[in-house]
Design a protein around this motif. Structure first.
Motif, PDB file in Angstrom:
ATOM      1  N   LYS A  42     112.128  15.007  -4.055  1.00  0.00           N
ATOM      2  CA  LYS A  42     111.177  14.542  -3.058  1.00  0.00           C
ATOM      3  C   LYS A  42     110.565  13.253  -3.571  1.00  0.00           C
ATOM      4  N   VAL A  43     110.808  12.189  -2.835  1.00  0.00           N
ATOM      5  CA  VAL A  43     110.144  10.925  -3.123  1.00  0.00           C
ATOM      6  C   VAL A  43     108.927  10.877  -2.211  1.00  0.00           C
ATOM      7  N   ASN A  44     107.784  11.257  -2.764  1.00  0.00           N
ATOM      8  CA  ASN A  44     106.568  11.322  -1.965  1.00  0.00           C
ATOM      9  C   ASN A  44     106.103   9.933  -1.547  1.00  0.00           C
ATOM     10  N   ASP A  45     106.386   8.957  -2.411  1.00  0.00           N
ATOM     11  CA  ASP A  45     105.921   7.600  -2.101  1.00  0.00           C
ATOM     12  C   ASP A  45     106.747   6.595  -2.874  1.00  0.00           C
ATOM     13  N   PHE A  46     107.165   5.549  -2.198  1.00  0.00           N
ATOM     14  CA  PHE A  46     107.727   4.371  -2.858  1.00  0.00           C
ATOM     15  C   PHE A  46     107.418   3.175  -1.977  1.00  0.00           C
ATOM     16  N   ASP A  47     106.546   2.306  -2.462  1.00  0.00           N
ATOM     17  CA  ASP A  47     106.126   1.135  -1.700  1.00  0.00           C
ATOM     18  C   ASP A  47     106.293  -0.106  -2.550  1.00  0.00           C
ATOM     19  N   ILE A  48     106.666  -1.184  -1.890  1.00  0.00           N
ATOM     20  CA  ILE A  48     106.828  -2.475  -2.555  1.00  0.00           C
ATOM     21  C   ILE A  48     105.763  -3.411  -2.003  1.00  0.00           C
ATOM     22  N   HIS A  49     104.961  -3.981  -2.885  1.00  0.00           N
ATOM     23  CA  HIS A  49     103.860  -4.851  -2.475  1.00  0.00           C
ATOM     24  C   HIS A  49     104.078  -6.250  -3.035  1.00  0.00           C
ATOM     25  N   LEU A  50     103.931  -7.236  -2.165  1.00  0.00           N
ATOM     26  CA  LEU A  50     103.952  -8.627  -2.574  1.00  0.00           C
ATOM     27  C   LEU A  50     102.561  -9.205  -2.408  1.00  0.00           C
ATOM     28  N   GLY A  51     102.194 -10.117  -3.316  1.00  0.00           N
ATOM     29  CA  GLY A  51     100.875 -10.735  -3.222  1.00  0.00           C
ATOM     30  C   GLY A  51     100.657 -11.390  -1.874  1.00  0.00           C
ATOM     31  N   SER A  52     101.705 -11.951  -1.302  1.00  0.00           N
ATOM     32  CA  SER A  52     101.572 -12.637  -0.020  1.00  0.00           C
ATOM     33  C   SER A  52     101.426 -11.675   1.143  1.00  0.00           C
ATOM     34  N   ASP A  53     101.585 -10.350   0.884  1.00  0.00           N
ATOM     35  CA  ASP A  53     101.388  -9.382   1.954  1.00  0.00           C
ATOM     36  C   ASP A  53      99.930  -9.295   2.376  1.00  0.00           C
ATOM     37  N   LYS A  54      99.013  -9.693   1.485  1.00  0.00           N
ATOM     38  CA  LYS A  54      97.588  -9.520   1.734  1.00  0.00           C
ATOM     39  C   LYS A  54      96.931 -10.863   1.999  1.00  0.00           C
ATOM     40  N   ASP A  55      95.811 -10.829   2.755  1.00  0.00           N
ATOM     41  CA  ASP A  55      94.930 -11.979   2.928  1.00  0.00           C
ATOM     42  C   ASP A  55      95.661 -13.182   3.496  1.00  0.00           C
ATOM     43  N   GLU A  56      96.400 -12.993   4.570  1.00  0.00           N
ATOM     44  CA  GLU A  56      97.075 -14.107   5.206  1.00  0.00           C
ATOM     45  C   GLU A  56      96.033 -15.092   5.736  1.00  0.00           C
ATOM     46  N   GLY A  57      96.351 -16.336   5.695  1.00  0.00           N
ATOM     47  CA  GLY A  57      95.428 -17.370   6.125  1.00  0.00           C
ATOM     48  C   GLY A  57      95.073 -18.315   5.007  1.00  0.00           C
ATOM     49  N   GLY A  58      95.574 -18.054   3.824  1.00  0.00           N
ATOM     50  CA  GLY A  58      95.312 -18.925   2.695  1.00  0.00           C
ATOM     51  C   GLY A  58      96.105 -18.483   1.492  1.00  0.00           C
ATOM     52  N   LYS A  59      96.050 -19.272   0.436  1.00  0.00           N
ATOM     53  CA  LYS A  59      96.755 -18.952  -0.785  1.00  0.00           C
ATOM     54  C   LYS A  59      95.884 -18.057  -1.650  1.00  0.00           C
ATOM     55  N   VAL A  60      96.432 -16.941  -2.082  1.00  0.00           N
ATOM     56  CA  VAL A  60      95.702 -15.993  -2.915  1.00  0.00           C
ATOM     57  C   VAL A  60      96.283 -16.016  -4.321  1.00  0.00           C
ATOM     58  N   THR A  61      95.410 -16.126  -5.324  1.00  0.00           N
ATOM     59  CA  THR A  61      95.839 -16.119  -6.717  1.00  0.00           C
ATOM     60  C   THR A  61      94.958 -15.163  -7.517  1.00  0.00           C
ATOM     61  N   PHE A  62      95.497 -14.678  -8.617  1.00  0.00           N
ATOM     62  CA  PHE A  62      94.774 -13.835  -9.558  1.00  0.00           C
ATOM     63  C   PHE A  62      94.799 -14.543 -10.915  1.00  0.00           C
ATOM     64  N   TYR A  63      93.666 -14.634 -11.583  1.00  0.00           N
ATOM     65  CA  TYR A  63      93.664 -15.321 -12.875  1.00  0.00           C
ATOM     66  C   TYR A  63      92.487 -14.845 -13.713  1.00  0.00           C
ATOM     67  N   ASN A  64      92.604 -15.085 -15.018  1.00  0.00           N
ATOM     68  CA  ASN A  64      91.479 -14.802 -15.915  1.00  0.00           C
ATOM     69  C   ASN A  64      91.044 -16.112 -16.560  1.00  0.00           C
ATOM     70  N   SER A  65      89.842 -16.121 -17.110  1.00  0.00           N
ATOM     71  CA  SER A  65      89.291 -17.343 -17.703  1.00  0.00           C
ATOM     72  C   SER A  65      88.361 -16.963 -18.843  1.00  0.00           C
ATOM     73  N   GLY A  66      87.694 -17.972 -19.417  1.00  0.00           N
ATOM     74  CA  GLY A  66      86.850 -17.733 -20.574  1.00  0.00           C
ATOM     75  C   GLY A  66      87.697 -17.493 -21.801  1.00  0.00           C
ATOM     76  N   ASN A  67      87.359 -16.466 -22.573  1.00  0.00           N
ATOM     77  CA  ASN A  67      88.092 -16.143 -23.792  1.00  0.00           C
ATOM     78  C   ASN A  67      89.132 -15.062 -23.595  1.00  0.00           C
ATOM     79  N   ALA A  68      89.482 -14.775 -22.340  1.00  0.00           N
ATOM     80  CA  ALA A  68      90.515 -13.780 -22.063  1.00  0.00           C
ATOM     81  C   ALA A  68      91.890 -14.357 -22.367  1.00  0.00           C
ATOM     82  N   THR A  69      92.646 -13.676 -23.227  1.00  0.00           N
ATOM     83  CA  THR A  69      93.994 -14.103 -23.589  1.00  0.00           C
ATOM     84  C   THR A  69      94.943 -12.920 -23.453  1.00  0.00           C
TER      85      THR A  69
END
Length: 792
Positions: free
Chosen positions: A489-516
């Motif tokens: 039983k495959v209860n769930d299998f979903d494929i998500h792309l960043g562009s699937d969300k928040d249409e209307g602009g470019k969406v990015t994820f990033y870290n800053s400061g001393n995060a490495t």
């Protein structure tokens, strides 16, 4: 496996050799003889094979396909001859719903003459079957008509035993069988025979008759199974005209083989494809949807089949380097309690990378999540001549460690000598989880996330500049099984792309400061948010950002969020959750703080927060210009207009101005887990700042960020939706689109009922009962809601 067409009562296997020749050539749709030796000929026309055989070239025979689906055949003074039309090999699907042969034949058998008195002839269906066990081959025949044919004598010569009879479509058939000899060494010893003879099918010698018949081969096979035949797949099905020691003629006017495939082979749901890919010898299997993205799979011990659910990007391949996330969620469970020691399972995320648009050649990848009795390519060193596999290092993804490989695949050819269907793999990349082996677990469960983008990036790091590809052509969950009975039983299998969300602009994820990469990690979750963790103190920030090409309409803009914070506490530890809007053309910035650690704010003796700029330690480097307070959506906020100086002054320094809203009494105990959620209505914050005399400017970007100097912990932005005006949906009941559901909407609904074709109102909003139209039921529901009798 390629079968040789062994002919009955043959002294040799000449036709068998011809059949091997037939499947090794490139066929064309035009009439062409591709093997001619004495009187042994075969043709391939419009998807059908035509075969003619005259044993030992005795007597005279002629055979002419007419290029319109029929043939003309004549024979005289022969020992044995046969004339066939049909299909075989990969042209027949695995385990079809039905295979029905319809034919129209003018048949003129002449068996008596001065020299020969025991001549005979027959018309029927002939071919080969592939048993599920594949331990032997099955030769079969359904004898539809016969002339001067002695069934018992024929059975004695071939050592056939009568094993019973059955009825189909009002006709009775006698079934004869010869078992395969497992200890035999000859070709015939490894063949089992099932010959079915129709009673009352005699044609008089010298007669000239028109034979029209329809034979459902699959129904005959079901009857054979009841009488002991192993369940099998059809390898070939031929209309067969055969004669011995006689003269005669046959004119085939038409012969069609109609194949109906089982509906289980493929279906589509929610933009995903669901398919099964069985091997030719595959046994019984079933795949059916469970709804909400899941499916159920069942298979028997003879199966060799792959169950697949996935998404195709063939029309517009996705450049994974442009996506902030390509995430696969999976949740599945198995029952392998009936598996033997040799039963195999392989579960993973599979995909194709597009090399060149329109090319049949692509790169292939497999991210292996679970396995049973299957180890390639991790055990490639155990095999000889497998230098085409190389190791690429390791990768950690969502708590699992993967070993990476690359191989050059070896390509197979089908029974007709044609290369496998595209796409062809140029390179195959493998990520194999170190803990993927489930051999000792009878009911394993697998669930989690896979950051596909991370694996692709790692693969391409190991590729030379000329080998790198970046476009994703297809992604699927593949469940392969062979040699054991089980279910999943495959209860769930979903494929998500960043562009699937928040249409209307470019969406990015990033870290800053001393995060490495060494002291922290950040992974988009595929549903609009991200998760992160860190292991050192100094300031670090994790953000999701929306950038638009034009200005954001702040009057229609809001941000929904849901987050979990788990930040360790130490001296001077701070954290905050904030949303900010900015413009590339202005030095004025907006901030709304929704949550923060209590160490970030001073407290009064009664336990309430001090509501001035000195209360918030994260504002200590700012100069206050104005301050105020406001109630926004039922929550009280402290408002500040601040100046922040960048640089040390002189040529490199400049000022940034900031309007802030800080939710009062939103401090959370340090060192304890907490949950935050809500919605930021930017229009109301703008109005509050404007009323307080703060400056107002246009913006073109928005961020939601979490910042901290905690020595360790984790944060999850479970939901983060940027709600632009263009993304607004209709409010149920608001037919006049005034953003209020009231009696005016009831009036609009009545008008819509009277003039449905030219309705000026939002009929989607008026469809209260969800049946796709405005009707009396919608009016009743809307009226009850406005009167307060029911909820929308």
């Amino acid at each position: 496996m390629i079968f040789k067409s062994s002919k009955q009562l043959m002294a040799g296997t000449i036709a068998a050799a011809l059949c091997v020749t037939a499947v090794s050539l490139n066929f064309t749709s035009n009439l062409s003889s591709y093997a001619t030796s004495n009187q042994n000929e075969q043709f391939y026309i419009d998807g059908y094979h035509y075969e003619f055989y005259n044993m030992s070239n005795i007597g005279e025979c002629s055979f002419e396909p007419d290029n319109q689906g029929g043939f003309d055949a004549e024979w005289s003074g022969i020992m044995e001859c046969q004339f066939d039309k049909g299909i075989y090999g990969s042209e027949l699907p695995n385990d079809p719903e039905s295979v029905i042969i319809n034919y129209d034949l003018e048949f003129s058998p002449l068996t008596d003459n001065e020299e020969v008195t025991d001549g005979s002839s027959r018309v029927g269906i002939y071919g080969w079957l592939v048993p599920k066990s594949a331990r032997y081959n099955i030769e079969y025949a359904v004898i539809d008509y016969q002339c001067n044919f002695d069934t018992e004598n024929y059975a004695n010569i071939l050592e056939l035993q009568n094993i019973g009879s059955y009825e189909l479509d009002g006709m009775t058939y006698d079934l004869y069988n010869k078992k395969a000899d497992a200890n035999g060494f000859s070709f015939d010893a490894s063949v089992e025979k099932y010959f079915s003879f129709r009673r009352d099918s005699n044609i008089g010698s010298g007669a000239s008759v028109n034979l029209k018949s329809s034979i459902d081969l699959t129904r005959h096979m079901e009857e054979w199974q009841k009488l002991g035949m192993e369940k099998s797949n059809i390898y070939s099905a031929m209309l067969d005209v055969r004669a011995w020691m006689s003269s005669g003629s046959a004119k085939l006017n038409s012969c069609d083989i109609n194949i109906t495939e089982r509906e289980r082979e493929a279906f589509t749901e929610d933009g995903c494809f669901y398919v099964t890919e069985p091997a030719k010898n595959g046994g019984d299997y079933e795949m059916k949807p469970l709804g909400e993205g899941g499916f159920e799979a069942k298979w028997d011990s003879y199966s060799s089949v792959t169950f697949r659910k996935g998404r195709s990007f063939a029309e517009a391949p996705v450049n994974y380097s442009d996506e902030d996330c390509i995430i696969a969620d999976y949740d599945m469970e198995f029952d392998t309690s009936k598996y033997g020691s040799d039963g195999m399972i392989d579960i993973g995320v599979h995909g194709w990378l597009d090399i060149k648009e329109g090319s049949d050649w692509k790169d292939e990848f497999n991210i292996i999540l679970g396995r049973k009795n299957y180890y390639f390519p991790s055990n490639y060193k155990d095999f000889q001549n497998n230098e085409n596999v190389i190791e690429l290092g390791t990768l950690e993804d969502n708590g699992r460690k993967f070993r990476l490989y690359r191989s050059i695949p070896l390509h197979n050819y089908n029974a007709s000598g044609v290369a496998e269907a595209p796409p062809h793999a140029r390179y195959t990349y493998w990520s194999v989880a170190e803990d993927c082996v489930v051999d000792k677990v009878s009911a394993p469960k697998l669930s989690g996330k896979i950051n596909i983008r991370k694996h692709l990036e790692k693969f391409m790091e190991q590729a030379s500049a000329l080998e790198r590809v970046s476009r994703v052509y297809e992604v699927s969950l593949n469940l392969f099984t062979m040699g054991g009975e089980g279910s999943a039983k495959v209860n769930d299998f979903d494929i998500h792309l960043g562009s699937d969300k928040d249409e209307g602009g470019k969406v990015t994820f990033y870290n800053s400061g001393n995060a490495t990469e060494k002291n922290s990690s950040m992974d988009p979750n595929g549903v609009g948010g991200f998760s992160c963790n860190w292991s050192e103190g100094e300031y670090k920030s994790f953000s999701k950002k929306l950038e638009t090409e034009g200005e954001i309409d702040m009057a229609e803009f809001s941000v929904d969020y849901d987050a979990d914070v788990n930040a360790k506490s130490a001296s001077d530890t701070e954290w905050s959750l904030c949303s900010t809007c900015k413009s590339t053309q202005s030095n004025l910035e907006y901030y709304v703080f929704e949550g923060y650690g209590t160490s970030s704010v001073k407290m009064n003796s009664n336990g309430t927060e001090v509501t001035n700029i000195d209360a918030y330690s994260f504002l200590k480097d700012h100069a206050i210009i104005k301050k105020n307070s406001a109630i926004i959506n039922g929550e009280r906020y402290d408002l500040f207009y601040l100046r922040y100086k960048v640089g040390e002054g002189g040529l490199g320094g400049y000022d940034i101005y900031r309007c802030l809203s800080i939710k009062q009494n939103a401090g959370q105990a340090m060192g304890e887990k907490c949950h935050l959620n809500g919605s930021i209505d930017w229009a109301k914050h703008i109005m509050a700042w404007d009323s307080a005399g703060f400056p107002i400017t246009a913006v073109d970007s928005c961020e939601v960020f979490f910042e901290t100097n905690s020595p360790g912990g984790d944060f999850s932005l479970n939901i983060c939706n940027f709600n632009l005006a263009s993304n607004e949906v209709s409010v149920k009941g608001d037919l006049n689109s005034d953003r209020v559901v009231d009696n005016f909407d009831v009036i609009a609904c009545r008008k819509a009922l009277l003039n449905s074709e030219n309705c000026p109102y939002d009929t989607e909003a008026g469809d209260m009962n969800g049946n796709g139209k405005i009707d009396v039921g919608d009016l009743i529901l809307l009226t009850r809601f406005v009167l307060g009798v029911s909820k929308a």
